[in-house]
Structure formats: structure tokens, C-alpha cells
Design an enzyme around this catalytic site. Structure first.
Site, PDB file in Angstrom:
ATOM      1  N   GLU A 102       0.823  -1.212   0.000  1.00  0.00           N
ATOM      2  CA  GLU A 102       0.000   0.000   0.000  1.00  0.00           C
ATOM      3  C   GLU A 102       0.859   1.266   0.000  1.00  0.00           C
ATOM      4  O   GLU A 102       0.354   2.369  -0.193  1.00  0.00           O
ATOM      5  CB  GLU A 102      -0.957  -0.007   1.208  1.00  0.00           C
ATOM      6  CG  GLU A 102      -0.298   0.015   2.590  1.00  0.00           C
ATOM      7  CD  GLU A 102       0.188  -1.350   3.094  1.00  0.00           C
ATOM      8  OE1 GLU A 102       0.582  -2.201   2.267  1.00  0.00           O
ATOM      9  OE2 GLU A 102       0.182  -1.548   4.329  1.00  0.00           O
TER      10      GLU A 102
ATOM     11  N   SER B 198       8.648  -9.160   5.100  1.00  0.00           N
ATOM     12  CA  SER B 198       9.493  -9.327   6.283  1.00  0.00           C
ATOM     13  C   SER B 198       9.287 -10.720   6.900  1.00  0.00           C
ATOM     14  O   SER B 198       8.253 -11.356   6.686  1.00  0.00           O
ATOM     15  CB  SER B 198       9.152  -8.244   7.299  1.00  0.00           C
ATOM     16  OG  SER B 198       7.786  -8.326   7.621  1.00  0.00           O
TER      17      SER B 198
ATOM     18  N   CYS C 151      16.329  -6.515  -0.505  1.00  0.00           N
ATOM     19  CA  CYS C 151      16.462  -7.754   0.272  1.00  0.00           C
ATOM     20  C   CYS C 151      17.829  -8.396   0.056  1.00  0.00           C
ATOM     21  O   CYS C 151      18.255  -9.235   0.829  1.00  0.00           O
ATOM     22  CB  CYS C 151      15.381  -8.737  -0.130  1.00  0.00           C
ATOM     23  SG  CYS C 151      15.393  -9.044  -1.889  1.00  0.00           S
TER      24      CYS C 151
ATOM     25  N   GLU D 129      17.032  -6.872  11.281  1.00  0.00           N
ATOM     26  CA  GLU D 129      17.157  -6.433   9.894  1.00  0.00           C
ATOM     27  C   GLU D 129      16.907  -4.923   9.885  1.00  0.00           C
ATOM     28  O   GLU D 129      15.830  -4.478  10.270  1.00  0.00           O
ATOM     29  CB  GLU D 129      16.118  -7.136   9.004  1.00  0.00           C
ATOM     30  CG  GLU D 129      16.259  -6.720   7.554  1.00  0.00           C
ATOM     31  CD  GLU D 129      15.153  -7.260   6.642  1.00  0.00           C
ATOM     32  OE1 GLU D 129      14.017  -7.425   7.090  1.00  0.00           O
ATOM     33  OE2 GLU D 129      15.463  -7.485   5.458  1.00  0.00           O
TER      34      GLU D 129
HETATM   35  P1  NAD Z   1       6.086  -6.282   5.063  1.00  0.00           P
HETATM   36  O1  NAD Z   1       6.254  -7.655   5.580  1.00  0.00           O
HETATM   37  O2  NAD Z   1       5.758  -5.183   6.013  1.00  0.00           O
HETATM   38  O3  NAD Z   1       4.910  -6.245   3.967  1.00  0.00           O
HETATM   39  C1  NAD Z   1       4.872  -7.152   2.881  1.00  0.00           C
HETATM   40  C2  NAD Z   1       3.429  -7.306   2.405  1.00  0.00           C
HETATM   41  O4  NAD Z   1       2.649  -7.870   3.468  1.00  0.00           O
HETATM   42  C3  NAD Z   1       2.759  -5.989   2.033  1.00  0.00           C
HETATM   43  O5  NAD Z   1       1.925  -6.226   0.926  1.00  0.00           O
HETATM   44  C4  NAD Z   1       1.965  -5.632   3.277  1.00  0.00           C
HETATM   45  O6  NAD Z   1       0.802  -4.878   2.987  1.00  0.00           O
HETATM   46  C5  NAD Z   1       1.597  -6.980   3.855  1.00  0.00           C
HETATM   47  N1  NAD Z   1       1.550  -7.000   5.325  1.00  0.00           N
HETATM   48  C6  NAD Z   1       2.244  -6.207   6.187  1.00  0.00           C
HETATM   49  N2  NAD Z   1       1.971  -6.559   7.464  1.00  0.00           N
HETATM   50  C7  NAD Z   1       1.115  -7.590   7.406  1.00  0.00           C
HETATM   51  C8  NAD Z   1       0.469  -8.399   8.401  1.00  0.00           C
HETATM   52  N3  NAD Z   1       0.681  -8.203   9.689  1.00  0.00           N
HETATM   53  N4  NAD Z   1      -0.345  -9.393   7.980  1.00  0.00           N
HETATM   54  C9  NAD Z   1      -0.543  -9.606   6.670  1.00  0.00           C
HETATM   55  N5  NAD Z   1       0.032  -8.874   5.693  1.00  0.00           N
HETATM   56  C10 NAD Z   1       0.855  -7.879   6.044  1.00  0.00           C
HETATM   57  O7  NAD Z   1       7.401  -5.928   4.217  1.00  0.00           O
HETATM   58  P2  NAD Z   1       7.793  -4.537   3.571  1.00  0.00           P
HETATM   59  O8  NAD Z   1       8.177  -3.575   4.649  1.00  0.00           O
HETATM   60  O9  NAD Z   1       6.792  -4.114   2.557  1.00  0.00           O
HETATM   61  O10 NAD Z   1       9.107  -4.974   2.749  1.00  0.00           O
HETATM   62  C11 NAD Z   1      10.368  -5.060   3.306  1.00  0.00           C
HETATM   63  C12 NAD Z   1      10.664  -6.471   3.770  1.00  0.00           C
HETATM   64  O11 NAD Z   1      10.559  -7.372   2.684  1.00  0.00           O
HETATM   65  C13 NAD Z   1      12.086  -6.638   4.290  1.00  0.00           C
HETATM   66  O12 NAD Z   1      12.039  -7.462   5.427  1.00  0.00           O
HETATM   67  C14 NAD Z   1      12.805  -7.332   3.150  1.00  0.00           C
HETATM   68  O13 NAD Z   1      13.925  -8.099   3.515  1.00  0.00           O
HETATM   69  C15 NAD Z   1      11.726  -8.203   2.627  1.00  0.00           C
HETATM   70  N6  NAD Z   1      12.004  -8.613   1.264  1.00  0.00           N
HETATM   71  C16 NAD Z   1      12.439  -9.891   1.072  1.00  0.00           C
HETATM   72  C17 NAD Z   1      12.729 -10.316  -0.209  1.00  0.00           C
HETATM   73  C18 NAD Z   1      13.216 -11.720  -0.457  1.00  0.00           C
HETATM   74  O14 NAD Z   1      13.375 -12.069  -1.594  1.00  0.00           O
HETATM   75  N7  NAD Z   1      13.441 -12.537   0.539  1.00  0.00           N
HETATM   76  C19 NAD Z   1      12.563  -9.446  -1.303  1.00  0.00           C
HETATM   77  C20 NAD Z   1      12.113  -8.154  -1.057  1.00  0.00           C
HETATM   78  C21 NAD Z   1      11.832  -7.744   0.235  1.00  0.00           C
END
Ligand code: NAD
Length: 512
Positions: free
Chosen positions: A179, A229, A284, A386
Site C-alpha cells: 500500500e 518481512s 532484500c 534487519e
Molecule cells: P512487510 O512484511 O511489512 O509487507 C509485505 C506485504 O505484506 C505488504 O503487501 C503488506 O501490505 C503486507 N503485510 C504487512 N503486514 C502484514 C500483516 N501483519 N499481515 C498480513 N500482511 C501484512 O514488508 P515490507 O516492509 O513491505 O518490505 C520489506 C521487507 O521485505 C524486508 O524485510 C525485506 O527483507 C523483505 N524482502 C524480502 C525479499 C526476499 O526475496 N526474501 C525481497 C524483497 C523484500
């Protein structure tokens, strides 16, 4: 003018306008101003998207392989032609510099190109004469409606790790992007429509946890691909798997770069700076821990310091900028908090990004320049957490053995790199390190589209990595068929009939 971003369902924008519609603000990270709003879906909008995807599935799965490939080829051309515009859309909401955003579109396009080869990728196996006049074969078939839930840091590339392969395999998709930067997903949906993808095959719902929960609860969603995450990845894996869905959930990271005494130190310093501070460390695969062997640690730090001093931080759409702001104010403040906690816990703040000059942008932008904490130990929170921002932690170790031990003790296992001039040391590192993606004198070893992307340990929940052949396996299930065709109508043999037996064989089928 303030923009408003809404869902894309059944091949067109879905206006959920209503008095009780939940919305979130979208920020301009370079100025800190509110640039627009995005609708946040609840169960009703998710239901509409899944219903559109379900209705589109029967015809799409029966579309010929070459028919599907032609749509993918057209989509590839449209995204390539529109990559400059997509990069500007991404930069405006994420904050990364436009050239970096163009890079993520290019890496996503490689997966589309991989998926254009779907007729070859979906060949099953065939065995003639497994028994007399009996053949056996396998058919990979699509799953149905699949959900893709993606993070803020790659609003185009991470969805493109998933949906080109899912769609090429004959599935229909509901994408729930972050979002924080939702507009790229809608632009990609418009390009799919222009490419001739039938309505309902690709849908986008925006939202937060409520939208994700509705997708996980929906019985018509057959599989879930998630990137984000680690705490959310872990919970999504447990919830979706408990509901019988196929799930791959990629989590967070703490990527180490081990620099051995015989490394080319200029190349290692270049790598630490580009992989640590590119995209403001919000990758990431960003390097976040520089593990320097003691003989070269001071010299490496000096070479990193010289390079950081020259880095230009500024708005993503300013061509002079090499690093942009962070995505939100809360995230910027959280990342800056590690500079304070690091010092409190005994690290040395060797480079303080809070004083780095910023070219233009607004005073209220979410700025934090490149920073480095030296003499970090594995107990400090700047190492255990992280950070996901432009903060490198430098840890000092005596040798390769100690470096390997440190990296393998870390709970994350996404990416890692070793810098060395010694082939035997590099080979030992690649063999013993417990990490899914390994670079040898390469700081960000993101696999090509025809390999698969994914980490180990707390960086991945589930069995399948993304794209490449693992992606094709994830989005298909295999049916094994055993077939007998008699040459001519037959009945019980005369000898069987004469012996008074029925002629029906009740034995367990064996070959022969
Ligand atoms: P996030 O986990 O906050 O959000 C990811 C998605 O989940 C979003 O669409 C968000 O709306 C949704 N979300 C958030 N909280 C939620 C909850 N409690 N329940 C259900 N859905 C939820 O991650 P972010 O801040 O958008 O992205 C950064 C993170 O993503 C970092 O930890 C990074 O390392 C990770 N990442 C990992 C990779 C990989 O390949 N392993 C790639 C890119 C990013």
C-alpha cells in the site's frame, strides 16, 4: 494534483467509492508531502477480485500454449517500451532514483522473457510401453486462482517474479502490492490489458492486513506467493498452509559480505558501497554486514569512507542523485535509531549519514545518508535486527573460518558474498555457507530468471524458490496418466473360458 489509486478487477478499474471506504495516504518520500490516496480492500473487494479470477480461469487454462505465449510476448514489448514511465512511477512513491527503478523493471522483464518459453517449460514426460500396450505420461496443469502479496521495496520486480510464470502456466492471479507504492501494479495491469490478456486473468487489490487475511481465508485461492518481512512471512506460511493452500513465503535478510586478506580492496569497497547504499539499503539482497578479516579491516574502512563522501543523495527524479530518501518517515526514524542504539551498545559510528548533504528535495523528506557502524558484535541490535536502510555494520574476524562461523550462526540465509583472490577459499565458502544465494566477488548475487530466487533458513518459509523451474513447479500440479489402447476388441481367451475362470484379473497391476 493529488492522485487516487484504486483496485483493478475483471480488466478495469474497480471503484469502491463509498462513505465507509478505508483509504491510506501515499507519500512523496523526497518532500514528505501526501501525494495521493489508495483504497484499502476488505473482504468484499477481495471476493470480487477472486470471483473475476475464478471466472476467467477455465478459458485461460484452455488457451493454447502458443496463444498464451503471444500475449506474454506483447506484454514484454509494452513493458519494455514503457519502462521509463514505470521507473518514474516507482521512484515517485518509493523514493529510489529513476535509473535504479529502471533496473528493477529490466530484471522483472527477464522473468517475462523466461515465461515466454512456456511451451517448452510445460512439457510433461512420456514413457511408451510401460507394460504391454500401456503408456504412461505426466501432465503439468495450472492450480486455479493464485494470490501474490508483495513488499514495498520492488513494486514492479517482485510481482514480476511471480505473475508472468503463474499466468504462463495457465493460472489466474490476484496481486496485493504494498500500500506504500501501489501505482506500478496498476500500470502493469493496464499493460496486460493492452497486450490482450483476457479480463480477470490478472487483478490487483490494494490494502493492508485486512486484504491479506481475506485472501488467505478465501477457499478459491489455491496458492499464495509472498515476499516481505520474516515475521509476516512466517505467519502467512502457517496460516495459508493450515488452510490447505500451496505457499511460498520469502522473508527478510541480513546479508554478509566477507572480505579475505587477498581480496582486491578497491573492488570490495566499491561493492560494499553499491550493495550497502544502492536503493538506500532497501533491497532484500543489500549488503548489511561487512565482515572484514583483521589484516585489511582498517584499509577497507578507509576506502569505503572515501567513496561514501562522494555519494550524491537527493530526490529520485534528480539525475544527479545516486541515492534517494527512505520510503516513509517511520521507517527513516527506525533506521536512524540504530545509529544511536549501536553507539549505546559499544559500536563506533565511523560514518554518520545524518550529516550527509542532500541535493534539493524538501527539509521534510525522509532523508538519511549512508552510515557505517564499526566494531559491531553479534549481540548488538544493529546486527541481530534487519535494519533495511543505508546503515552498514562492520564486524571484524581473524580469518575465513571465523567468518563462515559468524555467517552460519545468523538466522537469516538470503544472500551472501565473499571477496577473495583465492579460488580454493572461494570454493570452500560456496560449499559450506548456509545461505541460498552466494556471490564470489559479486556483491548482489540475484539469480537470473532461468535460475530460481530464494533464501534459506528464516529467509524462506516453504519449499519453492521463485521463477526459473522452481516457479513453474510451484504454479502447476502434475497429473500422471496410465493408458491402454487395445488393437482390436478382445474378450476372455478361449483357454481362460475353458478353465471356467471369469477372465478378469484381480491381481495388483505389474508391468509385463
Ligand atoms: P512487510 O512484511 O511489512 O509487507 C509485505 C506485504 O505484506 C505488504 O503487501 C503488506 O501490505 C503486507 N503485510 C504487512 N503486514 C502484514 C500483516 N501483519 N499481515 C498480513 N500482511 C501484512 O514488508 P515490507 O516492509 O513491505 O518490505 C520489506 C521487507 O521485505 C524486508 O524485510 C525485506 O527483507 C523483505 N524482502 C524480502 C525479499 C526476499 O526475496 N526474501 C525481497 C524483497 C523484500
Amino acid at each position: 494534483m493529488s492522485k487516487h489509486v484504486t483496485h483493478w478487477i475483471g480488466g478495469k478499474p474497480f471503484d469502491a467509492a463509498g462513505a465507509d471506504q478505508r483509504r491510506a495516504d501515499i507519500a512523496d518520500p523526497a518532500t514528505g508531502a501526501v501525494a495521493g490516496t489508495v483504497d484499502l480492500a476488505g473482504p468484499a473487494e477481495v471476493d470480487a477480485a477472486v470471483a473475476a479470477a475464478r471466472a476467467a480461469f477455465p478459458a485461460w487454462r484452455d488457451t493454447s500454449l502458443s496463444g498464451r505465449a503471444s500475449v506474454l510476448f506483447r506484454f514484454r514489448e509494452l513493458v519494455a517500451a514503457g519502462s521509463g514511465e514505470l521507473a518514474r512511477i516507482i521512484s515517485a512513491e518509493h523514493g529510489k532514483v529513476v535509473s535504479d527503478a529502471a533496473g528493477e523493471v529490466a530484471r522483472g522483464l527477464e522473468v517475462v522473457e523466461f515465461a515466454c518459453g512456456i511451451p517448452h517449460l510445460l512439457k510433461g514426460a512420456f514413457s511408451e510401453n510401460v507394460s504391454s500396450r500401456v503408456d504412461a505420461y505426466s501432465i503439468p496443469q495450472p492450480l486455479g486462482v493464485v494470490a501474490a502479496i508483495t513488499p514495498f521495496n520492488f513494486p514492479a520486480m517482485v510481482p514480476m517474479w511471480m505473475f508472468p510464470v503463474a499466468i504462463a502456466c495457465g493460472n489466474t492471479v490476484v496481486l496485493k502490492p504494498s500500500e506504500k507504492d501501489p501505482s506500478a501494479a496498476v500500470r502493469l495491469a493496464e499493460l496486460w490489458a493492452q497486450a490482450g490478456l483476457p479480463d480477470g486473468v490478472f487483478n490487483v487489490v490494494h490494502g493492508d492486513r485486512a486484504a491479506v487475511d481475506a485472501l488467505l481465508e478465501h477457499r478459491d485461492v489455491k496458492a499464495v506467493s509472498f515476499v516481505g518481512s520474516t515475521p509476516v512471512a512466517r505467519s502467512i506460511y502457517a496460516t495459508a498452509a493450515a488452510r490447505g493452500k500451496r505457499v511460498q513465503a520469502l522473508g527478510g535478510a541480513k546479508n554478509h559480505m566477507l572480505v579475505l586478506p587477498d581480496a582486491d580492496l578497491d573492488a570490495a569497497a566499491d561493492a560494499a558501497v553499491s550493495a550497502g547504499f544502492g536503493s538506500a539499503g532497501e533491497r532484500c539482497m543489500a549488503i548489511s554486514a561487512v565482515v572484514a578479516t583483521e589484516p585489511i579491516a582498517d584499509e577497507l574502512l578507509e576506502r569505503i569512507r572515501e567513496r561514501v563522501a562522494r555519494l550524491r543523495v537527493g530526490p529520485g527524479d534528480d539525475e544527479r542523485s545516486e541515492m534517494g530518501p527512505l520510503v516513509t518517515r517511520e521507517h527513516r526514524d527506525r533506521v536512524a535509531g540504530y545509529l544511536e542504539s549501536g553507539v549505546r551498545e559499544g559500536a563506533t559510528l565511523a560514518i554518520d549519514g545524518r550529516t550527509h548533504p542532500v541535493l534539493g528535495g524538501g527539509a521534510d523528506g525522509f532523508w538519511l545518508g549512508p552510515s557505517l557502524l564499526d566494531h559491531v558484535t553479534p549481540q548488538m541490535s544493529c546486527y541481530t535486527d534487519e535494519i533495511f536502510g543505508p546503515v552498514l555494520s562492520m564486524l571484524r574476524v581473524p580469518d575465513l573460518d571465523a567468518g563462515l562461523e559468524l555467517i552460519n550462526a545468523n538466522p537469516y540465509g538470503n544472500g551472501t558474498a565473499v571477496f577473495t583472490g583465492d579460488g580454493a577459499a572461494a570454493r570452500r565458502f560456496q560449499n559450506e555457507v548456509e545461505v541460498g544465494m552466494v556471490g564470489i566477488n559479486v556483491p548482489i548475487p540475484v539469480p537470473m530468471a532461468y535460475y530460481s530466487f530464494g533464501g534459506w533458513k528464516d529467509s524462506l518459509f516453504g519449499d519453492s524458490h521463485m521463477h526459473g523451474t522452481e516457479g513453474v513447479h510451484f504454479y502447476t500440479r502434475t497429473k500422471a496418466v496410465t493408458a491402454r489402447w487395445r488393437a482390436a476388441a478382445g474378450g476372455p481367451s478361449a483357454a481362460t473360458a475353458a478353465a471356467g475362470r471369469s477372465g478378469v484379473n484381480l491381481g495388483f497391476p505389474t508391468s509385463g
